[in-house]
Structure formats: structure tokens, C-alpha cells
Design an enzyme around this catalytic site. Structure first.
Site, PDB file in Angstrom:
ATOM      1  N   ASP A   1     -21.110  69.112  61.685  1.00  0.00           N
ATOM      2  CA  ASP A   1     -20.677  68.449  62.917  1.00  0.00           C
ATOM      3  C   ASP A   1     -19.334  68.989  63.426  1.00  0.00           C
ATOM      4  O   ASP A   1     -18.513  69.476  62.653  1.00  0.00           O
ATOM      5  CB  ASP A   1     -20.568  66.933  62.646  1.00  0.00           C
ATOM      6  CG  ASP A   1     -20.500  66.126  63.934  1.00  0.00           C
ATOM      7  OD1 ASP A   1     -20.866  66.661  65.001  1.00  0.00           O
ATOM      8  OD2 ASP A   1     -20.077  64.959  63.871  1.00  0.00           O
TER       9      ASP A   1
ATOM     10  N   ASN B   1     -30.757  64.003  68.567  1.00  0.00           N
ATOM     11  CA  ASN B   1     -30.106  65.062  69.350  1.00  0.00           C
ATOM     12  C   ASN B   1     -30.899  65.456  70.606  1.00  0.00           C
ATOM     13  O   ASN B   1     -30.372  66.156  71.478  1.00  0.00           O
ATOM     14  CB  ASN B   1     -29.820  66.293  68.492  1.00  0.00           C
ATOM     15  CG  ASN B   1     -28.675  66.117  67.513  1.00  0.00           C
ATOM     16  OD1 ASN B   1     -28.670  66.672  66.416  1.00  0.00           O
ATOM     17  ND2 ASN B   1     -27.667  65.327  67.893  1.00  0.00           N
TER      18      ASN B   1
HETATM   19  C1  IPE Z   1     -25.288  64.668  63.381  1.00  0.00           C
HETATM   20  O1  IPE Z   1     -24.286  64.949  64.300  1.00  0.00           O
HETATM   21  C2  IPE Z   1     -26.449  65.595  63.556  1.00  0.00           C
HETATM   22  C3  IPE Z   1     -26.189  67.003  63.237  1.00  0.00           C
HETATM   23  C4  IPE Z   1     -25.078  67.507  62.807  1.00  0.00           C
HETATM   24  C5  IPE Z   1     -27.314  67.877  63.424  1.00  0.00           C
HETATM   25  P1  IPE Z   1     -24.179  64.194  65.708  1.00  0.00           P
HETATM   26  O2  IPE Z   1     -23.010  64.773  66.380  1.00  0.00           O
HETATM   27  O3  IPE Z   1     -25.478  64.259  66.402  1.00  0.00           O
HETATM   28  O4  IPE Z   1     -23.920  62.699  65.236  1.00  0.00           O
HETATM   29  P2  IPE Z   1     -23.212  61.510  66.024  1.00  0.00           P
HETATM   30  O5  IPE Z   1     -23.797  61.496  67.402  1.00  0.00           O
HETATM   31  O6  IPE Z   1     -21.756  61.793  66.045  1.00  0.00           O
HETATM   32  O7  IPE Z   1     -23.532  60.304  65.208  1.00  0.00           O
HETATM   33  C1  IPE Z   2     -22.997  69.436  65.611  1.00  0.00           C
HETATM   34  O1  IPE Z   2     -21.924  69.575  66.486  1.00  0.00           O
HETATM   35  C2  IPE Z   2     -24.202  70.219  66.049  1.00  0.00           C
HETATM   36  C3  IPE Z   2     -25.372  69.402  66.420  1.00  0.00           C
HETATM   37  C4  IPE Z   2     -25.417  68.087  66.410  1.00  0.00           C
HETATM   38  C5  IPE Z   2     -26.561  70.112  66.838  1.00  0.00           C
HETATM   39  P1  IPE Z   2     -21.789  68.643  67.770  1.00  0.00           P
HETATM   40  O2  IPE Z   2     -22.465  69.307  68.905  1.00  0.00           O
HETATM   41  O3  IPE Z   2     -22.243  67.271  67.475  1.00  0.00           O
HETATM   42  O4  IPE Z   2     -20.223  68.669  67.993  1.00  0.00           O
HETATM   43  P2  IPE Z   2     -19.315  67.454  68.488  1.00  0.00           P
HETATM   44  O5  IPE Z   2     -19.564  66.330  67.536  1.00  0.00           O
HETATM   45  O6  IPE Z   2     -19.749  67.129  69.867  1.00  0.00           O
HETATM   46  O7  IPE Z   2     -17.928  67.978  68.408  1.00  0.00           O
HETATM   47 MG    MG Z   3     -21.304  65.626  66.756  1.00  0.00          MG
END
Ligand code: IPE
Ligand code: IPE
Ligand code: MG
Length: 246
Positions: free
Chosen positions: A26, A74
Site C-alpha cells: 500500500d 479496488n
Molecule cells: C489494500 O489497499 C489493497 C491492496 C494493497 C491491493 P487499499 O489502499 O485498497 O486499502 P484501503 O482502501 O486503504 O483500505
Molecule cells: C496500493 O497503493 C496499490 C493498490 C491498492 C492497487 P494505493 O493505490 O492504495 O496507494 P494509496 O493508498 O492511495 O497511497
Molecule cells: Mg491504499
């Protein structure tokens, strides 16, 4: 395995490593934002980090690495971002197939691949099938994965067996549930790492993490390097795992 640690490296006991590490990759978006870049640049940088960390895990002798690449939630993101992530996954898998002979990593996918673009789904299936012969390190990629979805599918499968009279509800065990999950046959994660400063599970390995040790860090995933992994390993090794005992 490193024979000696460099002076400024966090010390890890390489004879007491977790068998299974799971990572919620993340913070890609925030990493990009902080640099004035589009979110997709963060996902591209995150893919490179995954390559580095997976290789390092293999080198030090981690048996199982499970990474959260795309959750069932997602899909709520803008279509352009979802497409960019799918495109990066496709690129990564093509490279994984190309380098397979050299890397010798076994890839397994957790999640329902049917809603993915056909080309990506076929690449995932090909990667999993062709890498099944390798035994050194297993990398599980969670793609369209959700812990609740996984448990629901297990419940449905077991309910169907009961309805058909093959089993009775009373005799069902925790092992039966485990065997219906994507992770069937794989030991539970010992250590779950979440970078980016968020301290939540976000539907990741809900059943399997019942006794996992959690490690959180503010570092965003694209900045998570070998030293960050060593810090997580050192933290893990400093903990006392009791599993409900004394
Ligand atoms: C969790 O991250 C899913 C992945 C890293 C693939 P998210 O960014 O989607 O999670 P939330 O929205 O902060 O809970
Ligand atoms: C994790 O990074 C990747 C996926 C969930 C696919 P994010 O895209 O959630 O990054 P932040 O949380 O917005 O910084
Ligand atoms: Mg995220």
C-alpha cells in the site's frame, strides 16, 4: 543468505526467519502524489519494489511470500486507474514468464480471475501452470482477492457438500475450511506487513492471519527496500508468539 551484515544494516537472525510473509503493498498513490506524479507512476514504482523484495525473500530463504496486488474493493477506483494497474500486472507477468528459468519462483494466484481482462487472466494462468515445477520459493499474488469473498466461497462449497449428503455439518473442522481457501495446503502467514501508515487489514487473509504478527510502517510501498524488510524481520524476531499458551 548473507554471511555477515554490513555495519549499518539491521541485524536479523537468518536461521529464525518466518516461513511465510504476507504484504499489503500500500501507499503507491501517496508516494506518487508526494512527488507530483500521477498515481499510475506510483503503481509502476510499486511493481519494481515487488520485484526487489520477492528476489530478496528468495535469496534469504523465505518459503512463502503472499502479496496483495488488487482487492475485491479496488474495482471502486476510477476506470483509468484500474486499467493502468491491469496493464502493469500484464507487463510484470510477461517479464516473469521470460525470466522464469533464471528466477525459479513458483507463482500461485489467490482470487477469482474470471472478471479480469482475458489477456491478463490467461497470462496469470500460464504463469501459474509453467512455474508449478519450481520448489524454492512460492509467491502468492492476491488478485481480485477479498478475505470475506474467500470465506464465503468456502462456506458455499461446504454447504453444497452437506446438501448433497457427502458431509454432515457437525463433522466439519477448521481444516476443512482451510482446505477450501485459495491458500489450501500453504502454512498460515507468520508475519503480515503493511506499509504506508495505514493500520488496518482491508480484507486481507482474514482466516489465515488469526495468529499472524503484524508489522506497520509509515514508509510507502515504492520506498520499501531490503533494509525495511530487515527491520520488519527484526521486529518479528523480537516478539514472543504464544498462540494462546503461556
Ligand atoms: C489494500 O489497499 C489493497 C491492496 C494493497 C491491493 P487499499 O489502499 O485498497 O486499502 P484501503 O482502501 O486503504 O483500505
Ligand atoms: C496500493 O497503493 C496499490 C493498490 C491498492 C492497487 P494505493 O493505490 O492504495 O496507494 P494509496 O493508498 O492511495 O497511497
Ligand atoms: Mg491504499
Amino acid at each position: 543468505m548473507p554471511l555477515f551484515a554490513k555495519k549499518d544494516e539491521t541485524k536479523v537472525d537468518y536461521s529464525r526467519l518466518p516461513q511465510h510473509i504476507a504484504i499489503i503493498m500500500d501507499g503507491n498513490g501517496r508516494w506518487a502524489k508526494g512527488r507530483g506524479l500521477p498515481r499510475t507512476a506510483g503503481h509502476a514504482a510499486g511493481a519494481e519494489t515487488f520485484r526487489t523484495i520477492a528476489t530478496y525473500c528468495r535469496e534469504i530463504g523465505i518459503k512463502y511470500l503472499t502479496v496483495y496486488a488488487f482487492s475485491t474493493e479496488n474495482w471502486k477506483r476510477p476506470m483509468a486507474e484500474v486499467s493502468a494497474i491491469m496493464g502493469l500486472l500484464k507487463k510484470y507477468l510477461m517479464e516473469a514468464i521470460r525470466d522464469m528459468e533464471k528466477e525459479k519462483v513458483r507463482f500461485v494466484f489467490f482470487g477469482d480471475l474470471t472478471p479480469l481482462p482475458a489477456e491478463l487472466r490467461e497470462l496469470a494462468e500460464e504463469t501459474q501452470a509453467r512455474s508449478a515445477v519450481y520448489e524454492g520459493c512460492q509467491v502468492n499474488i492476491c488478485l481480485n482477492y477479498g478475505g470475506r469473498d474467500e470465506i464465503l466461497r468456502a462456506a458455499r462449497a461446504l454447504a453444497a457438500e452437506c446438501a448433497e449428503g457427502k458431509r454432515s455439518p457437525e463433522e466439519l473442522t477448521e481444516e476443512d475450511v482451510s482446505n477450501c481457501l485459495w491458500s489450501a495446503g500453504i502454512p498460515d502467514p507468520d508475519l503480515v506487513i503493511r506499509p504506508s501508515g495505514e493500520e488496518r487489514i482491508s480484507n486481507f487473509l482474514l482466516w489465515q492471519s488469526a495468529y499472524a504478527e503484524y508489522y506497520f510502517t509509515d514508509v510507502c510501498w515504492p520506498d520499501f527496500d531490503k533494509e525495511e524488510l530487515r527491520k520488519a524481520l527484526a521486529a518479528y524476531q523480537s516478539r514472543s508468539r504464544r498462540f494462546g499458551g503461556v
